[in-house]
Design an enzyme around this catalytic site. Structure first.
Site, PDB file in Angstrom:
ATOM      1  N   ARG A 142      54.929  51.569  37.699  1.00 37.79           N
ATOM      2  CA  ARG A 142      54.932  52.089  38.058  1.00 37.79           C
ATOM      3  C   ARG A 142      55.243  53.509  38.228  1.00 37.79           C
ATOM      4  O   ARG A 142      55.003  54.658  38.875  1.00 37.79           O
ATOM      5  CB  ARG A 142      56.446  51.410  39.438  1.00 37.79           C
ATOM      6  CG  ARG A 142      56.249  50.374  39.883  1.00 37.79           C
ATOM      7  CD  ARG A 142      58.197  49.859  40.371  1.00 37.79           C
ATOM      8  NE  ARG A 142      58.507  49.572  39.206  1.00 37.79           N
ATOM      9  CZ  ARG A 142      59.769  49.055  39.011  1.00 37.79           C
ATOM     10  NH1 ARG A 142      60.421  50.563  39.821  1.00 37.79           N
ATOM     11  NH2 ARG A 142      60.211  48.955  38.743  1.00 37.79           N
ATOM     12  N   HIS A 199      65.798  42.774  36.554  1.00 39.46           N
ATOM     13  CA  HIS A 199      64.601  43.794  36.831  1.00 39.46           C
ATOM     14  C   HIS A 199      63.474  43.611  38.179  1.00 39.46           C
ATOM     15  O   HIS A 199      62.796  42.528  38.946  1.00 39.46           O
ATOM     16  CB  HIS A 199      63.864  43.715  35.660  1.00 39.46           C
ATOM     17  CG  HIS A 199      62.175  44.513  35.376  1.00 39.46           C
ATOM     18  ND1 HIS A 199      61.552  44.825  36.193  1.00 39.46           N
ATOM     19  CD2 HIS A 199      62.665  46.183  34.557  1.00 39.46           C
ATOM     20  CE1 HIS A 199      60.884  46.824  35.824  1.00 39.46           C
ATOM     21  NE2 HIS A 199      61.203  46.552  34.677  1.00 39.46           N
TER      22      HIS A 199
END
Ligand SMILES: Cc1cc2nc3c(=O)[nH]c(=O)nc-3n(C[C@H](O)[C@H](O)[C@H](O)COP(=O)(O)OP(=O)(O)OC[C@H]3O[C@@H](n4cnc5c(N)ncnc54)[C@H](O)[C@@H]3O)c2cc1C
Ligand code: SF4
Ligand code: SF4
Ligand code: FES
Lengths: 548, 254
Positions: free
Chosen positions: A346, A326
């Protein structure tokens, strides 16, 4: 006393650059890469493509397959149970359905098996830690489902398949996309509190590699909210659960069917023989194997046991030559290293920046590409190195407040805020430092649309399986996975049970496997599955005596 | 650094702590009264492991989500007891600590489909909440900084929605229930409130309802079938050229 408060001076200097350039960075975002640029990025910087991370398996069904070293090490180990130590004539639990793993997939399977007519006292969930101590409890970002008018299950399918580099089993990807809205509906009936707009429509965000905004969330405790509800439902129905009793090996019968498992009581060291007409493998992932030496986001029990015991019995594996790192694991401060900072950050608009405060990648590339881009930035010395030697880049969280208004971070990322606040970092005002972390086991035991493995009597669902996501999973698709395939496993196992007949129990497959090791000239030092990782201090271990 | 350019810090080395802190390299902690020297800057969980403990109970997610690692501590010469999560709290010098791997607390059994959410619903299922003496001990014990007393009082007043909202971040660690003089099982109470709100009180999505109909009528079957049958290059092109919503908006939706 040592108190770590905020960032050291040299990091603050770099943060100043991020602040100065923030307006410009927000106005001119980096564009997504072309397919070709993505490929090149992966080839150069992703561990899946690096030398020395993988090797060929020398034993068993998938002999010759390329897998991560850490997994091959376990697959080429002795079986953890010696068949001679187990008395199969005394059956401790005799049930219709054994479910191995009390996380998301296992619990969902139990609920649907019950609904499909298996009586509760004929079901047994057996789990390693407590019921719900699982990766499912930890998911933050959310779950995908194509329910907006602008979206469709077909587009969801395309994202799943493309995100998986066109290596998924298509029928599994289809099930994932088509069952998704039904799962959200089921959650509504259970009482899962999704984030909604005033009019009741879901607040849906974008995620890496998705072409429509379809991420449903429950603040940044999405997995916890689902797991709490599902577990509460199972508790209300009084479905039996054995905690702290990991299954160490599967049991077969003389007809070659899977017929239950041997569980091991972690506290008393007793074993229990469990006979079952059908068995569902729902043991989750393997982050705690720290493949390629990455830190991990996974829970304590994620040691890949399911892969190993299924392999001992003759099941086949898929796509374990890839791991999902990740992009945004925490890199600072030290106690947080490896822990996840959700992709939702994000999704809400924060952009990764290097030590000069410059953006270098589209924030929502597929995970593997995004990770590779971060690794590249650090390898080329444009990252920030922490006092403990951990590299990282900034994720400019204050951008979120500018885009969505002050207070958004507190409202939508409460868990993240709380985590950093303990260390004197206010993520609404300062960026956070991130570096890729081992997150998800893309592949696993092969299943079909009915969650059947190639072994009669053995079903599997969730992170332990392979084929659904191919060689790369997109965000929000694995909460979906454990629900979609957990449900299917419960339903199809219930059907199977009606006709199943178990023969004489045996552990011959373990002897056979150990013999195969011998024949392949492998001299295993260890046994597997490993059940729990070993984190004791080296000093303490080196002086430990085995006399008590 | 290993060949992967990675640092594996699950097992801390003694030397690592020295740059992080300001002064000390090691701290002394007392695990159930017994002294151990451990590197500064570790969480309680990693410190115990460093000292040689191997967890079976008391360790689940290792990241602040599961509530398995509730810990009570007191620092030498301090009056106050501290409550926190072993996987989140960093060790301090002269900390005496014990972990509470299990809190016995009975949960009511109910059929969520048969409950009608009214002002009296929660009180009917968990009548003991009426005994709250407003001492605020629960709130002070909560490692998640939740206003626990407040959500209990909302429940007493029958405000299901507010109880659900305030309690949302509860990780069910049990520290509040451990300390409550009125023997309230706060986390079970709020679990019920949240389920009631999610199921009955929040307005439902119309988009979802119509999508379910479409799926039931097999609207997408042939479309997906076509994608499955498509040749590799064609579907790759389709994928490559699909429009990305987030990109157009320049932000992550919402
Ligand atoms: C920090 C984090 C964040 C995530 N965020 C997201 C997200 O936002 N969206 C998303 O879609 N996905 C996310 N994921 C991934 C997702 O949560 C998991 O992939 C998914 O929940 C796996 O479900 P599961 O039921 O297969 O496994 P788990 O939930 O891990 O359950 C497996 C269970 O089996 C038990 N077990 C293991 N071995 C044995 C054994 N030998 N015997 C008995 N029991 C055993 C385990 O202890 C565990 O309880 C995240 C994962 C993590 C770790
Ligand atoms: S409300 Fe209680 S159970 Fe929930 S997190 Fe706080 S102390 Fe733990
Ligand atoms: S600890 Fe118990 S009595 Fe005290 S405020 Fe909380 S709920 Fe009320
Ligand atoms: S181990 Fe899960 S909260 Fe600490």
């Amino acid at each position: 006393m040592t108190v770590i408060e905020g960032y050291p001076d040299y990091m603050l200097k770099s943060i100043k650059l991020c602040e100065d350039k923030r307006e410009k960075n927000m106005a001119r975002p980096v564009k997504p890469m072309s397919m070709k640029a993505r490929e090149e990025m992966l080839k150069k910087y992703h561990p899946d493509y690096m030398e020395g991370t993988k090797r060929e398996l020398k034993v068993g069904k998938d002999k010759g397959m390329l897998l991560y070293n850490g997994i091959v090490d376990l697959l080429e180990s002795r079986t953890v149970i010696d068949s001679k130590d187990i008395d199969l004539s005394k059956i401790d639990y005799d049930v219709d359905l054994l479910i191995i793993g009390g996380g998301g997939a296992g619990t969902v399977a139990a609920l649907f098996a019950y609904e499909s007519g298996v009586p509760k006292d004929r079901i047994l969930i057996v789990t390693k830690l407590r019921h719900g101590d699982a990766n499912s409890m930890m998911a933050q970002g959310g779950i995908q489902a194509a329910d907006r008018q602008e979206d469709s299950p077909s587009l969801h399918y395309l994202d799943i398949y493309g995100g998986g580099h066109f290596t998924n089993k298509p029928e599994l990807a289809r099930a994932l996309a088509l069952d998704a809205p039904g799962i959200i509906n089921w959650h509504e009936q259970l009482g899962v509190m999704y984030d909604r707009h005033e009019d009741g429509e879901f607040q849906e965000l974008s995620g890496g590699g998705t072409c429509r905004n379809r991420m449903h969330s429950c603040k940044d405790y999405s997995g916890m909210e689902m797991m709490r509800n599902i577990r509460d439902q199972a508790r209300n129905l009084e479905i039996p659960v054995l905690e702290f009793c990991p299954v160490a090996e599967l049991i077969m019968d003389d007809k070659g069917q899977i017929a239950g498992g041997v569980a091991f009581n972690l506290e008393t060291f007793e074993y229990y023989v469990i006979r079952a007409k059908a068995t569902i493998l729902a043991t989750g992932g393997s982050g705690r194997l720290h493949l390629a030496n990455y830190p991990t986001t996974n829970h304590y029990g994620a040691t890949g046991d399911g892969l190993i015991m299924a392999y001992h019995a003759g099941a086949n594996l898929l796509d374990l030559d890839t791991i999902q790192i990740h992009p945004t694991g925490d890199a600072y401060p030290e106690p947080l290293v490896g822990i996840l900072s959700t992709e939702k950050i994000r999704g809400l608009g924060a952009i990764p920046l290097n030590n000069n405060g410059d953006p270098f990648v589209f924030p929502l590339e597929p995970r593997d590409v995004e990770s590779a881009a971060l690794i590249k930035e650090c390898k080329e010395d444009r990252g920030i190195v922490t006092p403990t030697g951990m590299p990282g880049v900034w994720l400019d969280t204050p951008m979120i407040e500018i885009i969505h208004g002050e207070g958004t971070i507190e409202a939508k990322l409460a868990g993240e805020v709380r985590k950093f606040k303990r260390f004197g970092i206010d993520m609404a005002k300062q960026p956070i430092l991130v570096y890729p972390t081992l997150h998800y086991q893309n592949g696993g035991v092969e299943i079909n649309e009915k969650t059947e493995t190639i072994l009669p009597g053995l079903f599997a669902a969730g992170e332990v399986t392979g084929g659904v996501h191919g060689k790369n999973r997109l965000m929000g698709n694995s909460l979906l996975d454990f629900n979609v395939f957990g449900r299917r496993a419960g339903i199809y196992a219930a059907k199977y049970i009606k006709k199943a007949k178990i023969g004489k129990l045996t552990l011959n497959h373990l002897d056979k496997f150990n013999k195969m090791l011998e024949q392949a000239n492998i001299k295993p030092k260890k046994s597997a599955p490993i059940i729990l990782p070993e984190y004791r201090g080296e000093m303490a271990i080196s002086r430990a005596l085995d006399i008590f | 650094m290993t060949k992967e350019g990675q640092v594996l810090i699950e097992k801390p080395k003694e030397s690592k702590a020295k740059n992080v802190g300001e002064k000390t390299e090691t701290v002394e902690v007392f695990i159930m009264g017994k002294s151990y020297k451990v590197p500064a800057g570790l969480t309680i969980m990693k410190a115990l492991e460093y000292a040689g403990y191997r967890y079976i109970r008391g360790c689940g997610c290792r990241a602040g989500f599961c509530g398995a690692c509730s810990t009570i501590y007191r620092k030498e010469d301090e009056q106050k007891l501290g409550f926190d999560l072993a996987c989140q709290k960093v060790v301090e010098d002269n900390m005496y600590l014990v972990q509470l791997p299990f809190v016995p607390a009975s949960k009511a059994e109910y059929d969520i489909d048969k409950i009608v959410p009214k002002d009296s619903t929660i009180m009917g299922i968990y009548p003991e909440i009426a005994r709250c003496v407003s001492c605020n001990t629960c709130t002070k014990s909560c490692p998640q900084d939740i206003e626990v007393m407040k959500y209990i009082q909302r429940a007493v007043r029958g405000d299901i929605s507010k109880c659900a909202e305030i309690s949302f971040d509860c990780i069910q660690c049990g520290l509040c229930a451990m300390r409550c003089p009125a023997d309230i099982k706060h986390y079970h109470v709020s679990q019920l409130a949240r389920r009631l709100r999610g199921k009955y009180l929040d307005t439902k999505s119309k988009n979802l309802a119509s999508r379910l109909k479409e799926i039931e009528n097999r609207k997408y079957d042939s479309e997906i079938e076509k994608l499955i049958k498509m040749d590799k290059n064609e579907i790759m092109d389709l994928y490559k050229n699909r429009k990305i919503e987030a990109e157009e908006e320049g932000e992550g939706g919402d």
